[in-house]
Design a protein around this motif. Structure first.
Motif, PDB file in Angstrom:
ATOM      1  N   CYS A   1      24.312  29.698  20.445  1.00  0.00           N
ATOM      2  CA  CYS A   1      24.228  29.557  21.898  1.00  0.00           C
ATOM      3  C   CYS A   1      23.657  30.820  22.531  1.00  0.00           C
ATOM      4  O   CYS A   1      22.754  30.754  23.375  1.00  0.00           O
ATOM      5  CB  CYS A   1      25.617  29.259  22.460  1.00  0.00           C
ATOM      6  SG  CYS A   1      25.678  29.175  24.269  1.00  0.00           S
TER       7      CYS A   1
ATOM      8  N   LEU B   1      19.958  31.061  21.941  1.00  0.00           N
ATOM      9  CA  LEU B   1      19.199  30.181  22.827  1.00  0.00           C
ATOM     10  C   LEU B   1      19.106  30.771  24.235  1.00  0.00           C
ATOM     11  O   LEU B   1      18.051  30.708  24.882  1.00  0.00           O
ATOM     12  CB  LEU B   1      19.831  28.794  22.873  1.00  0.00           C
ATOM     13  CG  LEU B   1      19.626  27.922  21.632  1.00  0.00           C
ATOM     14  CD1 LEU B   1      20.439  26.638  21.742  1.00  0.00           C
ATOM     15  CD2 LEU B   1      18.143  27.583  21.438  1.00  0.00           C
ATOM     16  N   LEU B   2      20.198  31.325  24.734  1.00  0.00           N
ATOM     17  CA  LEU B   2      20.177  31.969  26.045  1.00  0.00           C
ATOM     18  C   LEU B   2      19.233  33.159  26.048  1.00  0.00           C
ATOM     19  O   LEU B   2      18.482  33.367  27.010  1.00  0.00           O
ATOM     20  CB  LEU B   2      21.582  32.416  26.446  1.00  0.00           C
ATOM     21  CG  LEU B   2      22.590  31.317  26.765  1.00  0.00           C
ATOM     22  CD1 LEU B   2      23.954  31.920  27.072  1.00  0.00           C
ATOM     23  CD2 LEU B   2      22.121  30.454  27.939  1.00  0.00           C
TER      24      LEU B   2
ATOM     25  N   LEU C   1      15.529  31.868  26.023  1.00  0.00           N
ATOM     26  CA  LEU C   1      15.111  31.385  27.341  1.00  0.00           C
ATOM     27  C   LEU C   1      14.965  32.538  28.319  1.00  0.00           C
ATOM     28  O   LEU C   1      13.986  32.610  29.081  1.00  0.00           O
ATOM     29  CB  LEU C   1      16.129  30.370  27.864  1.00  0.00           C
ATOM     30  CG  LEU C   1      15.889  29.813  29.265  1.00  0.00           C
ATOM     31  CD1 LEU C   1      14.562  29.053  29.331  1.00  0.00           C
ATOM     32  CD2 LEU C   1      17.045  28.892  29.672  1.00  0.00           C
TER      33      LEU C   1
ATOM     34  N   VAL D   1      18.933  26.617  32.601  1.00  0.00           N
ATOM     35  CA  VAL D   1      19.559  25.721  31.627  1.00  0.00           C
ATOM     36  C   VAL D   1      19.974  24.421  32.300  1.00  0.00           C
ATOM     37  O   VAL D   1      19.691  23.318  31.799  1.00  0.00           O
ATOM     38  CB  VAL D   1      20.781  26.400  30.973  1.00  0.00           C
ATOM     39  CG1 VAL D   1      21.557  25.385  30.115  1.00  0.00           C
ATOM     40  CG2 VAL D   1      20.339  27.573  30.108  1.00  0.00           C
TER      41      VAL D   1
ATOM     42  N   THR E   1      13.286  23.759  26.040  1.00  0.00           N
ATOM     43  CA  THR E   1      14.436  24.024  26.893  1.00  0.00           C
ATOM     44  C   THR E   1      15.695  24.073  26.029  1.00  0.00           C
ATOM     45  O   THR E   1      15.702  23.615  24.883  1.00  0.00           O
ATOM     46  CB  THR E   1      14.598  22.927  27.959  1.00  0.00           C
ATOM     47  OG1 THR E   1      14.841  21.674  27.292  1.00  0.00           O
ATOM     48  CG2 THR E   1      13.360  22.814  28.815  1.00  0.00           C
ATOM     49  N   THR E   2      16.740  24.621  26.579  1.00  0.00           N
ATOM     50  CA  THR E   2      18.008  24.700  25.843  1.00  0.00           C
ATOM     51  C   THR E   2      18.494  23.303  25.476  1.00  0.00           C
ATOM     52  O   THR E   2      18.970  23.063  24.346  1.00  0.00           O
ATOM     53  CB  THR E   2      19.065  25.422  26.694  1.00  0.00           C
ATOM     54  OG1 THR E   2      18.550  26.698  27.093  1.00  0.00           O
ATOM     55  CG2 THR E   2      20.360  25.616  25.922  1.00  0.00           C
TER      56      THR E   2
ATOM     57  N   TYR F   1      18.991  21.825  21.635  1.00  0.00           N
ATOM     58  CA  TYR F   1      20.243  21.255  21.121  1.00  0.00           C
ATOM     59  C   TYR F   1      20.053  19.801  20.672  1.00  0.00           C
ATOM     60  O   TYR F   1      20.679  19.359  19.702  1.00  0.00           O
ATOM     61  CB  TYR F   1      21.337  21.340  22.180  1.00  0.00           C
ATOM     62  CG  TYR F   1      22.112  22.632  22.145  1.00  0.00           C
ATOM     63  CD1 TYR F   1      22.686  23.087  20.965  1.00  0.00           C
ATOM     64  CD2 TYR F   1      22.287  23.393  23.304  1.00  0.00           C
ATOM     65  CE1 TYR F   1      23.401  24.279  20.931  1.00  0.00           C
ATOM     66  CE2 TYR F   1      23.004  24.576  23.279  1.00  0.00           C
ATOM     67  CZ  TYR F   1      23.559  25.013  22.086  1.00  0.00           C
ATOM     68  OH  TYR F   1      24.279  26.185  22.047  1.00  0.00           O
TER      69      TYR F   1
ATOM     70  N   THR G   1      24.847  22.239  25.949  1.00  0.00           N
ATOM     71  CA  THR G   1      23.897  22.698  26.969  1.00  0.00           C
ATOM     72  C   THR G   1      24.627  23.115  28.230  1.00  0.00           C
ATOM     73  O   THR G   1      24.355  24.178  28.808  1.00  0.00           O
ATOM     74  CB  THR G   1      22.874  21.595  27.290  1.00  0.00           C
ATOM     75  OG1 THR G   1      22.186  21.215  26.097  1.00  0.00           O
ATOM     76  CG2 THR G   1      21.868  22.073  28.324  1.00  0.00           C
TER      77      THR G   1
ATOM     78  N   ALA H   1      26.415  26.338  27.575  1.00  0.00           N
ATOM     79  CA  ALA H   1      25.491  27.474  27.517  1.00  0.00           C
ATOM     80  C   ALA H   1      25.180  27.975  28.922  1.00  0.00           C
ATOM     81  O   ALA H   1      25.190  29.185  29.183  1.00  0.00           O
ATOM     82  CB  ALA H   1      24.207  27.079  26.792  1.00  0.00           C
TER      83      ALA H   1
END
Length: 358
Positions: free
Chosen positions: A44, A47-48, A51, A95, A111-112, A116, A131, A134
Motif C-alpha cells: 500500500c 502504491l501511495l 502515485l 486515490v 491508478t491505485t 489493486y 483502495t 490507501a
C-alpha cells in the motif's frame, strides 16, 4: 518579477520538494508501526509513493512557500512538514477521485484502484477496500506529519486545524460534485462555482496559503476575506481549465484519455457551456452521448468538433482569463502589507496558470 521567470521559480520549489518527498517515504519504514508479518501494508505504501511521486506541478507546495515569502525571505521552520501534508492530502484525493471516476490511468501510470484490481483480479471487494484504505492512510499521514513537526504546539495545532477543515470542505465538495449531476437540467454558474470552491480552491489554494503564513508567523485569519476571494477565483480557473482539457486537451500530454466527463454524464463547466451553445441535431447528439460509458473516441472527437464549431473553447478561454484577472486584482491589494516580490508572484500566477501549455 516577470512572467518569464515564473517557470524557473516553480521548478526550484518543485526540485527541492521532490527530494524531501522521496526521503519522507523512505522514512516511513522506520516510523510507521506496521506488524512484521504484513505484506499488504508495504505494498500500500509503495502504491501511495508511486502515485505521489509521479509528476505534477506541485502548485500547492509552491503556494505554501510563496505565502511564507509574503512575510519574510528568511528560511521558515515548518514549511517542509506543511508541504508534505498538503501533498499527502492531495494523494488521498487522487486515490479517491480515481476510484469514484473508475479511472484506469493517472499521470501516465495505473491508478491505485486499477493496480489493486490487477493485483486481486478474483477479489474485487478486496481491491475496492484496499483502495479506500490507501486513500484514508494518505489522509492520516497528512495530519500526522504536522503533529510530528518540531514546531510550537500552538502552531502545530493551527496547522492541523487548517488541514482538517480543508479535508472536510473537500469531502463536501466531492459530495455536491456528484449531486450536481443528478439533475434534469444543467446547473448554473452559482452551483459550478460552489463546487469548484469546495472541491478545489479550499484545499489546493487557501489551505497552502494559510499554512505558509502560519509558519512565517502571520495570522491568516486577519486576512481571511482576501485570501478566500483569491483562492475561490483561482479554484474556478483551475476547475474550468481541468474541465476544458477533458474535452479539448491533448490526451498524451495529460497522461489520461479525454472525454471522461462526457462518458460519466457530468455537468462540468465544459459540458454546460457546450449544451448552451448548440441546439437541434448537434445538441441531441451531445445529450445522447452524455452518460454513455461505452461512448467511443470517435464520438468524443465529433463532440469536440461540435464544440469547436460553436466557439466553446474560445469562450471558455476568455472566461478563464476574466477570472484570472480578478484574482490578480485581489493580489495587487496586498502590496502595502506584504513583500513586493512575493505579491508580484501571486499577481502573475493566475494568468500564467490559464495560459500554460501543460
Amino acid at each position: 518579477m516577470s512572467v518569464e521567470r515564473l517557470p524557473d521559480r516553480l521548478a526550484g520549489h518543485q526540485r527541492g520538494f521532490e527530494k524531501r518527498f522521496a526521503e519522507y517515504f523512505d522514512s516511513l519504514e522506520a516510523t510507521l508501526d506496521v506488524p512484521a508479518f504484513s505484506r499488504f501494508t508495504p505494498e500500500c505504501l509503495e502504491l501511495l509513493r508511486a502515485l505521489s511521486m509521479r509528476g505534477g506541478k506541485r502548485m500547492r507546495v509552491v503556494l505554501l512557500y510563496e505565502a511564507a515569502r509574503l512575510v519574510t525571505e528568511a528560511p521558515v521552520e515548518g514549511l517542509d512538514a506543511a508541504a508534505l501534508s498538503v501533498e499527502l492530502l492531495q494523494t488521498h484525493g487522487l486515490v479517491h477521485d480515481d476510484l469514484i471516476d473508475d479511472s484506469a490511468t493517472r499521470r501516465g501510470g495505473p491508478t491505485t484502484y486499477y493496480a489493486y484490481r490487477e493485483r486481486f483480479p478474483e477479489h474485487p471487494r478486496a481491491a475496492l477496500g484496499l483502495t479506500v484504505l490507501a486513500g484514508d492512510l494518505a489522509l492520516a499521514l497528512s495530519l500526522r506529519v504536522l503533529l510530528d513537526a518540531g514546531l510550537p504546539a500552538a502552531v502545530r495545532q493551527a496547522m492541523v486545524e487548517v488541514q482538517t477543515r480543508a479535508a472536510a470542505d473537500t469531502f463536501v465538495g466531492q459530495i455536491v460534485d456528484l449531486e450536481r449531476d443528478f439533475t434534469d437540467t444543467p446547473p448554473g454558474d452559482a452551483v459550478l462555482h460552489a463546487v469548484a470552491d469546495h472541491k478545489t480552491a479550499r484545499y489546493s489554494v487557501l489551505a497552502p496559503m494559510r499554512l505558509g503564513l502560519l509558519a512565517a508567523g502571520e495570522q491568516p485569519g486577519a486576512h481571511e476575506a482576501e485570501l478566500s476571494d483569491y483562492a475561490r477565483l483561482i479554484g474556478i480557473c483551475g476547475q474550468m481549465r481541468d474541465d476544458y482539457l477533458d474535452l479539448f486537451g491533448d490526451a498524451e500530454a495529460m497522461g489520461k484519455p479525454t472525454g471522461t466527463d462526457i462518458r460519466e454524464g457530468r455537468h462540468t463547466y465544459t459540458v454546460v457551456r457546450l449544451l448552451s451553445a448548440v441546439n437541434g441535431a448537434e445538441r441531441a447528439f451531445v445529450k445522447e452521448a452524455l452518460g454513455h460509458r461505452a461512448c467511443t473516441q470517435e464520438t468524443i472527437a465529433e463532440i469536440r468538433a461540435i464544440g469547436e464549431r460553436a466557439g466553446v473553447p474560445d469562450r471558455m478561454r476568455a472566461e478563464m482569463r476574466q477570472y484570472a484577472e480578478q484574482a490578480r486584482q485581489v493580489a495587487a491589494r496586498w502590496r502595502p502589507r506584504w513583500r513586493e516580490d512575493a505579491v508580484a508572484f501571486f499577481e502573475l500566477l493566475p494568468r500564467w496558470s490559464v495560459e500554460r501549455s501543460r
